[in-house]
Design an enzyme around this catalytic site. Structure first.
Site, PDB file in Angstrom:
ATOM      1  N   LYS A 252       0.567  -1.239   0.020  1.00 41.23           N
ATOM      2  CA  LYS A 252       0.131  -0.005  -0.034  1.00 41.23           C
ATOM      3  C   LYS A 252       0.694   1.283  -0.071  1.00 41.23           C
ATOM      4  O   LYS A 252       2.224   1.237   0.662  1.00 41.23           O
ATOM      5  CB  LYS A 252      -0.867  -0.004   1.433  1.00 41.23           C
ATOM      6  CG  LYS A 252      -1.973  -1.113   1.502  1.00 41.23           C
ATOM      7  CD  LYS A 252      -2.657  -0.658   2.763  1.00 41.23           C
ATOM      8  CE  LYS A 252      -3.863  -2.098   2.607  1.00 41.23           C
ATOM      9  NZ  LYS A 252      -5.004  -1.724   1.648  1.00 41.23           N
ATOM     10  N   ARG A 326     -10.406 -11.537   1.042  1.00 40.78           N
ATOM     11  CA  ARG A 326     -11.248 -12.641   0.324  1.00 40.78           C
ATOM     12  C   ARG A 326     -10.714 -13.890   0.413  1.00 40.78           C
ATOM     13  O   ARG A 326     -11.473 -15.147   0.471  1.00 40.78           O
ATOM     14  CB  ARG A 326     -11.726 -12.207  -1.183  1.00 40.78           C
ATOM     15  CG  ARG A 326     -10.339 -11.932  -1.988  1.00 40.78           C
ATOM     16  CD  ARG A 326     -10.941 -11.096  -3.137  1.00 40.78           C
ATOM     17  NE  ARG A 326     -10.672  -9.641  -2.680  1.00 40.78           N
ATOM     18  CZ  ARG A 326     -11.108  -8.405  -3.519  1.00 40.78           C
ATOM     19  NH1 ARG A 326     -11.852  -8.594  -4.709  1.00 40.78           N
ATOM     20  NH2 ARG A 326     -10.782  -7.299  -3.023  1.00 40.78           N
TER      21      ARG A 326
END
Ligand code: BES
Ligand code: ZN
Ligand code: ZN
Length: 480
Positions: A252, A326
């Site tokens: 990030k 996920r």
């Protein structure tokens, strides 16, 4: 501590006023020059007998019970500013306008308004002593009931806030699991823990692959609360428990890094809700499942382009290592469907930045293929006062996560990232009714939107999940 009381002995009192001539007339002209009963207006007033009153404005009318929650939170915040820890609050006007059920909103507001996040090196949490007055004799029993039911629910919210607020280096995966265990002690919830070896042995390929990225190993928690044996319905409550999400090799940017310690808000919400259900002995069956890990960079970390095999046996092409939530939720949901006799699955996660772009910080996204499940959840969030918005799902969205080299890929196209993230998880629910909540925007506020929030974690999801699983209630909030 909040108690239902009578009498007026306290030195510090909170009094509410409508923005209405007849209601304000007992105040002197001087006071009325500065206090007109505007919604959330607050003024301290010293009385001749040495007591102090906090005048709080109710506005012209109360149209939504969320306002009551805000008003109570604002009152306690004002008193806290002056270090006043013991006071009484006259709620007669609120009850006559909205009924005894609003004790719930008052309690929520008071308990959240005084919430403080943990400060280092030491945390001294001073509890407030609050007496609610103005309740007529024949309603005191109902008031006590509502108060006693609400306290564990908000303790659940406060726990979720605490966990999310804790820095990553104070809450490694094993520590998060330990905190959950301690919090659920003596509640009757059965807690089972899988360690890293067991995760690998079971074939939880997603959780193992993400967890491998850190020297602090992953773990997996199962929280069983089965209090309705004659009912076959069991809801799986799955919560993302990433204690720190750097993005992995798809790192990030620095500016997005500050919030990464809160990526276990889903797991914290599930724990908070199950705690409240158990403490209130609600007749329901729920199984919480929380995959816990960090997402970092290490020699063994996942790489973009890798293909992993999930618990279900399905293969996943990893396009982006930052879409790690996920991967661990896929294993968890498949595990629940295969082993825990659950009849429907709810998952809650800080899953996508896309939901923040779309709905901001006060509305969470919902993705589901079940109208019935959504209706139930909808009436639950109407009770809690939280805001949600259901997103559409169509076959073209499902196509976006088809992979050429594996059964599915973990990132779709550039658009509708919240929908494709949800549909990725659905692929592992084995056909069970499923509902996914994306709280990436609502789990954290840099500047509070409502008075009952404070900077940092919000405890998103706890109350709505609680009401979903506890349907024996009245008192839906008005539709806006
Ligand atoms: N935990 C993040 C999502 C997130 C974003 C939470 C902002 C809180 C605030 C999640 O794991 C993530 O990084 N998602 C990626 C997915 C993308 C790579 C497809 C995102 O949304 O950027
Ligand atoms: Zn991520
Ligand atoms: Zn994440």
């Amino acid at each position: 501590m909040i108690r239902i009381g009578c009498g007026n002995s306290e030195n510090y009192k909170v009094n509410f006023y409508f923005k209405d001539e007849s209601d304000l007339k007992e105040l002197s002209v001087n006071i009325r020059e500065i206090f007109g009963g505007e919604y959330l207006q607050s003024v301290f007033l010293a009385k001749e007998n040495g007591t102090m009153s906090l005048l709080m404005g109710l506005g012209t009318e109360i149209t939504d019970r969320l306002q009551i929650k805000e008003l109570s939170a604002k009152a306690v915040k004002q008193l806290k500013l002056y270090k006043i820890k013991s006071f009484s609050m006259d709620i007669e006007k609120i009850i006559s306008a909205y009924g005894i059920d609003c004790i719930r909103d008052i309690t929520e507001g008071l308990m959240l308004g005084c919430y403080e996040q943990i400060k280092f090196p030491e945390h001294k949490w001073e509890e407030f002593e609050i007496t609610l007055t103005g309740i007529i004799e024949k309603e005191t029993e109902a008031a006590e009931f509502l108060l006693n039911e609400t306290i564990p629910v908000i303790e659940g919210v406060r726990f979720a806030r605490d966990m999310v607020n804790l820095p990553g280096n104070r809450l490694r995966p094993a520590e998060f699991a330990k905190e959950i265990k301690i919090f659920l002690n003596h509640t009757g919830v059965q807690v089972e823990l899988f360690d890293f070896a067991k995760i690998k042995e079971m074939g939880m390929g997603g959780l193992a692959a993400v967890g491998e990225s850190s020297e602090y190993p992953p773990c997996f928690l199962i929280l069983r609360y089965l209090a309705d044996p004659n009912n076959k319905e069991i809801t799986a409550l799955v919560g993302k428990g990433v204690t720190c999400d750097t993005g992995g090799y798809c790192l990030k940017p620095a500016a997005s890094m500050l919030g990464i310690k809160g990526d276990m808000a889903g797991g914290a919400a599930v724990t908070g809700a199950i705690y409240a259900l158990a403490r209130n002995k609600v007749k329901t069956n729920v199984i919480g499942l929380i995959p816990i890990c960090e997402n970092r960079i290490s020699p063994g970390s996942l790489l973009p382009g890798d293909v992993i095999t999930s618990y279900s046996g399905k293969t996943i092409e990893v396009i982006n290592t930052d879409a790690e939530g996920r991967l661990i939720l896929a294993d968890t949901i498949a595990y629940a469907a295969a082993n825990e006799k659950v009849t429907r699955v709810l998952d809650i996660a800080t899953l996508t930045g896309a939901v923040v772009n779309m709905l901001g910080f006060s509305v969470a996204g919902v993705v589901t293929d079940s109208q019935e499940f959504f209706e139930e959840f909808r009436s639950a969030y109407k009770r809690s006062g939280e805001r949600y918005w259901r997103l559409p799902v169509y076959p073209e969205h499902e196509k976006m996560i088809k992979s050429k080299i594996a059964d599915i890929k973990n990132v779709g196209e550039k658009y509708c990232g919240t929908i494709t993230a949800g549909l990725f998880i659905k692929a592992f629910a084995n056909g069970l009714p499923w509902l996914h909540i994306d709280i990436a925007g609502t789990a954290w506020v840099d500047s509070p939107i409502f008075e009952y929030q404070s900077q940092g974690a919000t405890g998103a999801g706890v109350t709505s999940i609680y009401y979903l699983c506890n349907t024996n209630r009245s008192g839906d909030r008005k539709e806006k």
